[in-house]
Design an enzyme around this catalytic site. Sequence first.
Site, PDB file in Angstrom:
ATOM      1  N   CYS A 124      49.803  26.329  29.880  1.00  0.00           N
ATOM      2  CA  CYS A 124      48.701  25.108  29.077  1.00  0.00           C
ATOM      3  C   CYS A 124      48.257  26.219  28.185  1.00  0.00           C
ATOM      4  CB  CYS A 124      47.417  24.604  30.064  1.00  0.00           C
ATOM      5  SG  CYS A 124      46.551  24.179  29.892  1.00  0.00           S
ATOM      6  N   CYS A 205      38.514  29.206  29.223  1.00  0.00           N
ATOM      7  CA  CYS A 205      38.211  28.357  29.730  1.00  0.00           C
ATOM      8  C   CYS A 205      37.878  27.458  30.795  1.00  0.00           C
ATOM      9  CB  CYS A 205      39.765  27.260  29.911  1.00  0.00           C
ATOM     10  SG  CYS A 205      40.906  27.643  27.838  1.00  0.00           S
ATOM     11  N   CYS A 208      39.554  27.317  34.157  1.00  0.00           N
ATOM     12  CA  CYS A 208      40.295  28.605  34.756  1.00  0.00           C
ATOM     13  C   CYS A 208      39.533  29.322  34.427  1.00  0.00           C
ATOM     14  CB  CYS A 208      41.662  28.776  33.690  1.00  0.00           C
ATOM     15  SG  CYS A 208      42.681  27.463  34.221  1.00  0.00           S
ATOM     16  N   CYS A 231      46.575  35.528  28.722  1.00  0.00           N
ATOM     17  CA  CYS A 231      47.236  33.805  28.796  1.00  0.00           C
ATOM     18  C   CYS A 231      48.119  33.812  28.120  1.00  0.00           C
ATOM     19  CB  CYS A 231      45.592  33.772  27.864  1.00  0.00           C
ATOM     20  SG  CYS A 231      45.343  34.737  26.596  1.00  0.00           S
TER      21      CYS A 231
END
Length: 241
Positions: A124, A205, A208, A231
Amino acid sequence: MSTLAASHQADDTSVAALDAALRNATPPEVIEAALQVIGRDRLAVVSSFGSESAALLKVTADVDPAIPVVFLDTGHMFAETLGYRDQLIDILGLRDVRSIEPDAAALAREDADNDLWFSDPDTCCRIRKVEPLARALAPFTGWINGRKRFQGGLRAAIAVVEQDGARMKFNPFANVSREVIAEIYRSANLPQHPLVASGFRSIGCMPCTSRSDAGEDERAGRWRGRGKTECGIHTIATPAV
């Protein structure tokens, strides 16, 4: 500092030498040096418009408000973050903020149900952050970010200047303290991200990101319980696409 940076531009642009020269520099001095070494047209700031982002953006605007700023709008951002982005653009007079979105075809192919964040957060992050950033940075040979050593984890020993694939990466806040950042906010009367008051100390985000306690690591609320702290945009070199 400007003379020092200019000498590196002319004689020695090695990352190690520039890092040594800027090791004890202030954030404005690092950004000024980056401008001289790279040039405005080839330099970008990457900002999450998160919990401490206003400090870097304020310093950047004071040096040159026309330096391009890249914001990754992943499609999973808090509405508060998007509003904060627009607020800071107006307050600081930032002239070139580019909101970058993931590739629609990649999302349709790999995240059609919009739940990849749960089943495979690394993938993702790749399609929503790493790959869009690589595209956004294609015109640039240097970029600036807001990581600090006090955030812990993989950030505890970052340099002020480092090599990131084909680009130079500048970390002007690497060696600053929380107190220095607080003073930037106080002296410039900068607004806090709206979620900070609710206990969010590091904001990414929405799916998360969670609240964290004062005694926890700075980024404990990111990907909580997954053994993941980054990330990928700071752990995978951005290619020269």
